[in-house]
Design a protein around this motif. Sequence first.
Motif, PDB file in Angstrom:
ATOM      1  N   ALA A 146      32.253  48.250  35.319  1.00 30.92           N
ATOM      2  CA  ALA A 146      32.951  46.992  35.622  1.00 30.92           C
ATOM      3  C   ALA A 146      32.033  46.087  36.408  1.00 30.92           C
ATOM      4  O   ALA A 146      31.182  46.546  37.168  1.00 30.92           O
ATOM      5  CB  ALA A 146      34.215  47.273  36.431  1.00 30.92           C
ATOM      6  N   GLY A 147      32.222  44.786  36.217  1.00 31.18           N
ATOM      7  CA  GLY A 147      31.426  43.803  36.930  1.00 31.18           C
ATOM      8  C   GLY A 147      32.119  43.341  38.195  1.00 31.18           C
ATOM      9  O   GLY A 147      33.316  43.552  38.385  1.00 31.18           O
ATOM     10  N   ALA A 148      31.349  42.699  39.054  1.00 32.22           N
ATOM     11  CA  ALA A 148      31.908  42.141  40.285  1.00 32.22           C
ATOM     12  C   ALA A 148      32.948  41.076  39.969  1.00 32.22           C
ATOM     13  O   ALA A 148      33.812  40.774  40.794  1.00 32.22           O
ATOM     14  CB  ALA A 148      30.795  41.562  41.156  1.00 32.22           C
ATOM     15  N   ASP A 149      32.886  40.520  38.749  1.00 27.87           N
ATOM     16  CA  ASP A 149      33.866  39.525  38.328  1.00 27.87           C
ATOM     17  C   ASP A 149      35.137  40.168  37.755  1.00 27.87           C
ATOM     18  O   ASP A 149      35.957  39.504  37.149  1.00 27.87           O
ATOM     19  CB  ASP A 149      33.256  38.570  37.302  1.00 27.87           C
ATOM     20  N   ARG A 150      35.282  41.478  37.921  1.00 30.79           N
ATOM     21  CA  ARG A 150      36.434  42.285  37.482  1.00 30.79           C
ATOM     22  C   ARG A 150      36.500  42.490  35.974  1.00 30.79           C
ATOM     23  O   ARG A 150      37.498  42.965  35.453  1.00 30.79           O
ATOM     24  CB  ARG A 150      37.757  41.699  37.977  1.00 30.79           C
ATOM     25  N   ARG A 151      35.450  42.118  35.269  1.00 31.21           N
ATOM     26  CA  ARG A 151      35.400  42.335  33.820  1.00 31.21           C
ATOM     27  C   ARG A 151      35.017  43.777  33.555  1.00 31.21           C
ATOM     28  O   ARG A 151      34.055  44.279  34.121  1.00 31.21           O
ATOM     29  CB  ARG A 151      34.357  41.394  33.210  1.00 31.21           C
ATOM     30  N   MET A 152      35.782  44.443  32.701  1.00 31.09           N
ATOM     31  CA  MET A 152      35.492  45.830  32.328  1.00 31.09           C
ATOM     32  C   MET A 152      34.705  45.849  31.029  1.00 31.09           C
ATOM     33  O   MET A 152      35.066  45.148  30.085  1.00 31.09           O
ATOM     34  CB  MET A 152      36.788  46.628  32.127  1.00 31.09           C
ATOM     35  N   LEU A 153      33.662  46.644  30.978  1.00 26.40           N
ATOM     36  CA  LEU A 153      32.942  46.866  29.730  1.00 26.40           C
ATOM     37  C   LEU A 153      33.722  47.881  28.911  1.00 26.40           C
ATOM     38  O   LEU A 153      34.465  48.697  29.474  1.00 26.40           O
ATOM     39  CB  LEU A 153      31.540  47.396  29.998  1.00 26.40           C
ATOM     40  N   PRO A 154      33.568  47.865  27.610  1.00 27.64           N
ATOM     41  CA  PRO A 154      34.241  48.881  26.793  1.00 27.64           C
ATOM     42  C   PRO A 154      33.769  50.283  27.188  1.00 27.64           C
ATOM     43  O   PRO A 154      32.643  50.452  27.669  1.00 27.64           O
ATOM     44  CB  PRO A 154      33.800  48.546  25.363  1.00 27.64           C
ATOM     45  N   PRO A 155      34.597  51.281  26.981  1.00 26.13           N
ATOM     46  CA  PRO A 155      34.187  52.651  27.325  1.00 26.13           C
ATOM     47  C   PRO A 155      33.072  53.166  26.412  1.00 26.13           C
ATOM     48  O   PRO A 155      32.925  52.716  25.277  1.00 26.13           O
ATOM     49  CB  PRO A 155      35.458  53.478  27.126  1.00 26.13           C
ATOM     50  N   TYR A 156      32.304  54.103  26.939  1.00 25.47           N
ATOM     51  CA  TYR A 156      31.249  54.782  26.190  1.00 25.47           C
ATOM     52  C   TYR A 156      31.577  56.265  26.275  1.00 25.47           C
ATOM     53  O   TYR A 156      31.538  56.858  27.351  1.00 25.47           O
ATOM     54  CB  TYR A 156      29.887  54.477  26.819  1.00 25.47           C
TER      55      TYR A 156
END
Length: 151
Positions: free
Chosen positions: A37-47
């Motif tokens: 997750a980014g500091a901007d609260r955006r989650m990357l897709p799972p791996y």
Amino acid sequence: MPLDPKRLRVIGQKNISHLFRIIGGSGRDSITVNGCAGADRRMLPPYVVYSAKNLRDAWTIGRPQGCRYNCSDKGWMDSTVFVGWFEELFLKSIPSERPVILFFDGHKSHTSVRLIQSAMKNRVILLKLPPNSTHTLQPLDVGVYGPLKTQ
């Protein structure tokens, strides 16, 4: 995440007696799900990393959008799998504005010359947290995964 049915945790609606079905197997296989997750609260897709030599199509049915998969002998991250995550998912998911900082745990399986070279080329600053400290320092372990593990 162990696949031993005695060690599984399930989240679901109260008062339902059968939330999942136990299937056969040794109970010794593992699956690793790498979240970011980014500091901007955006989650990357799972791996997702399965314990296998080859990925089966059935394992990817109904997957979340953008989810990526890989395999390793034990279903754990190793340096090759981690570089795969970094190059195939992380770099393609982050903004083009650079540099960016990637905080990650200090396990030796996550560090390699190829990772460092790729990070330098793509203007990503690698910040490796001290070993055995992620349970208190890594934001996703503290705020997301830790509470799930204690339920």
